[in-house]
Motif scaffolding. Structure first.
Motif, mmCIF file in Angstrom:
data_model
loop_
_atom_site.group_PDB
_atom_site.id
_atom_site.type_symbol
_atom_site.label_atom_id
_atom_site.label_comp_id
_atom_site.label_asym_id
_atom_site.label_seq_id
_atom_site.Cartn_x
_atom_site.Cartn_y
_atom_site.Cartn_z
ATOM 1 N N PHE A 120 14.776 13.448 -2.909
ATOM 2 C CA PHE A 120 13.927 12.354 -2.435
ATOM 3 C C PHE A 120 13.239 11.710 -3.629
ATOM 4 N N GLN A 121 13.099 10.378 -3.555
ATOM 5 C CA GLN A 121 12.409 9.649 -4.620
ATOM 6 C C GLN A 121 11.523 8.564 -4.022
ATOM 7 N N MET A 122 10.425 8.300 -4.714
ATOM 8 C CA MET A 122 9.553 7.163 -4.412
ATOM 9 C C MET A 122 9.532 6.323 -5.686
ATOM 10 N N ILE A 123 10.191 5.155 -5.652
ATOM 11 C CA ILE A 123 10.458 4.391 -6.869
ATOM 12 C C ILE A 123 9.812 3.011 -6.788
ATOM 13 N N PRO A 124 8.876 2.682 -7.685
ATOM 14 C CA PRO A 124 8.312 1.331 -7.699
ATOM 15 C C PRO A 124 9.404 0.284 -7.924
ATOM 16 N N VAL A 125 9.328 -0.798 -7.175
ATOM 17 C CA VAL A 125 10.294 -1.885 -7.309
ATOM 18 C C VAL A 125 9.850 -2.783 -8.462
ATOM 19 N N LYS A 126 10.692 -2.881 -9.482
ATOM 20 C CA LYS A 126 10.350 -3.636 -10.685
ATOM 21 C C LYS A 126 11.056 -4.987 -10.703
ATOM 22 N N THR A 127 10.428 -5.934 -11.404
ATOM 23 C CA THR A 127 11.059 -7.215 -11.696
ATOM 24 C C THR A 127 10.980 -7.419 -13.203
ATOM 25 N N PHE A 135 -3.215 -1.950 -10.598
ATOM 26 C CA PHE A 135 -4.446 -1.162 -10.550
ATOM 27 C C PHE A 135 -5.662 -2.075 -10.434
ATOM 28 N N SER A 136 -6.525 -1.770 -9.463
ATOM 29 C CA SER A 136 -7.793 -2.477 -9.314
ATOM 30 C C SER A 136 -8.919 -1.546 -9.744
ATOM 31 N N LYS A 137 -9.529 -1.860 -10.868
ATOM 32 C CA LYS A 137 -10.629 -1.037 -11.370
ATOM 33 C C LYS A 137 -11.829 -1.108 -10.442
ATOM 34 N N ARG A 138 -12.023 -2.271 -9.835
ATOM 35 C CA ARG A 138 -13.193 -2.470 -8.972
ATOM 36 C C ARG A 138 -13.167 -1.543 -7.765
ATOM 37 N N THR A 139 -11.967 -1.289 -7.217
ATOM 38 C CA THR A 139 -11.855 -0.460 -6.013
ATOM 39 C C THR A 139 -11.231 0.908 -6.278
ATOM 40 N N ASN A 140 -10.930 1.210 -7.551
ATOM 41 C CA ASN A 140 -10.278 2.487 -7.908
ATOM 42 C C ASN A 140 -8.976 2.693 -7.134
ATOM 43 N N THR A 141 -8.246 1.605 -6.944
ATOM 44 C CA THR A 141 -7.046 1.641 -6.104
ATOM 45 C C THR A 141 -5.806 1.237 -6.892
ATOM 46 N N VAL A 142 -4.726 1.975 -6.670
ATOM 47 C CA VAL A 142 -3.426 1.623 -7.242
ATOM 48 C C VAL A 142 -2.506 1.224 -6.094
ATOM 49 N N VAL A 143 -1.827 0.098 -6.266
ATOM 50 C CA VAL A 143 -0.935 -0.427 -5.233
ATOM 51 C C VAL A 143 0.461 -0.583 -5.823
ATOM 52 N N ALA A 144 1.477 -0.196 -5.053
ATOM 53 C CA ALA A 144 2.851 -0.338 -5.534
ATOM 54 C C ALA A 144 3.801 -0.578 -4.369
ATOM 55 N N HIS A 145 4.710 -1.519 -4.574
ATOM 56 C CA HIS A 145 5.810 -1.727 -3.634
ATOM 57 C C HIS A 145 6.923 -0.778 -4.058
ATOM 58 N N CYS A 146 7.330 0.108 -3.160
ATOM 59 C CA CYS A 146 8.276 1.162 -3.538
ATOM 60 C C CYS A 146 9.504 1.200 -2.639
ATOM 61 N N LYS A 147 10.586 1.631 -3.235
ATOM 62 C CA LYS A 147 11.780 2.024 -2.495
ATOM 63 C C LYS A 147 11.723 3.540 -2.366
ATOM 64 N N MET A 148 11.950 4.055 -1.156
ATOM 65 C CA MET A 148 11.847 5.503 -0.988
ATOM 66 C C MET A 148 13.000 6.033 -0.143
ATOM 67 N N GLY A 149 13.397 7.260 -0.456
ATOM 68 C CA GLY A 149 14.471 7.896 0.284
ATOM 69 C C GLY A 149 15.287 8.799 -0.609
ATOM 70 N N GLY A 150 16.474 9.156 -0.127
ATOM 71 C CA GLY A 150 17.324 10.029 -0.918
ATOM 72 C C GLY A 150 18.484 10.578 -0.109
ATOM 73 N N LYS A 151 19.059 11.646 -0.614
ATOM 74 C CA LYS A 151 20.218 12.274 0.018
ATOM 75 C C LYS A 151 19.760 13.153 1.177
ATOM 76 N N VAL A 152 20.400 12.981 2.316
ATOM 77 C CA VAL A 152 20.019 13.722 3.520
ATOM 78 C C VAL A 152 20.480 15.179 3.412
ATOM 79 N N ASN A 153 19.639 16.078 3.907
ATOM 80 C CA ASN A 153 19.922 17.510 3.878
ATOM 81 C C ASN A 153 20.726 17.914 5.117
#
Length: 212
Positions: A120-127, A135-153
């Protein structure tokens, strides 16, 4: 007889030469705009470059990167290693009717989800201009658009259901909103905005697995 007129002709040539060096109003405007653009671009370039370096050096982003890496371990304990005692996890949109989970509920849910996968992977989508992590310093929050998933067990009961339905791998996407402690070392809250269609399909195929 022409000698007295030579200084006049010389002065005329000088005036003509000097006039050829003068800029028209439109040329001056173009030069001014060009210089202003260069003056603006150079500091912005260095600001963005330094901002990128500073962003990666913050403990908030380092903790977030570690959180993403923990998904590859398929271990709930690793995923929640930096969670605070009052940690909460929620999945949106609300139409999915997935309850907000405290830390122990999140760990149990992670165990169920991880059992579906051999990897399983959680991968930020890059351009080209964006690494996908903000990262928002004001709210201590990190936001990322990610692709997630992997090989089924295929060794798990629910994983076998996905394979029988034609899914050797399962991939979807989300937007992760992770709120940190002030020092950036602890994870206080995770919100996932998921692909509702894919989430609903998984819920249907695996009998409410996302609500477990």
């Amino acid at each position: 007889m022409l000698a007295p007129f030579q200084p006049v002709l010389k002065r005329s040539r000088i005036i003509t030469t000097m006039s050829s060096l003068l800029f028209s109003l439109s040329e001056l405007r173009l030069a001014t705009v060009t210089l202003a653009a260069v003056a603006a671009i150079v500091p912005v370039y260095y600001y963005l470059r330094d901002d990128g370096l500073l962003k990666e050096s913050t403990p908030h982003v380092r903790t977030f990167r570690n959180y993403l890496k923990a998904y590859t371990t398929l271990r709930p304990a690793a995923l929640s290693a930096n969670a605070t005692a009052d940690f909460t996890h929620s999945v949106l949109p609300l139409s999915l009717k997935i309850p907000v989970r405290p830390l122990d509920g999140f760990q149990q849910h992670a165990h169920i989800i991880f059992s579906l996968f051999a990897s399983f992977q959680m991968i930020p989508v890059k351009t080209a201009d964006d690494d996908g992590v903000h990262f928002s310093k004001r709210t201590n929050t990190v936001v990322a658009h990610c692709k997630m998933g992997g090989k089924v067990n295929g060794d798990s009961e629910k994983g076998r259901l996905l394979i029988d339905a034609g899914y050797d791998e399962w991939w979807t996407e989300n937007v992760l909103v992770v709120r940190m402690s002030n020092d950036g070392l602890r994870v206080e809250e995770v919100k996932e905005f998921v692909d509702s269609a894919k989430a609903a399909e998984l819920q249907k195929r695996l009998s409410g697995v996302l609500s477990s």
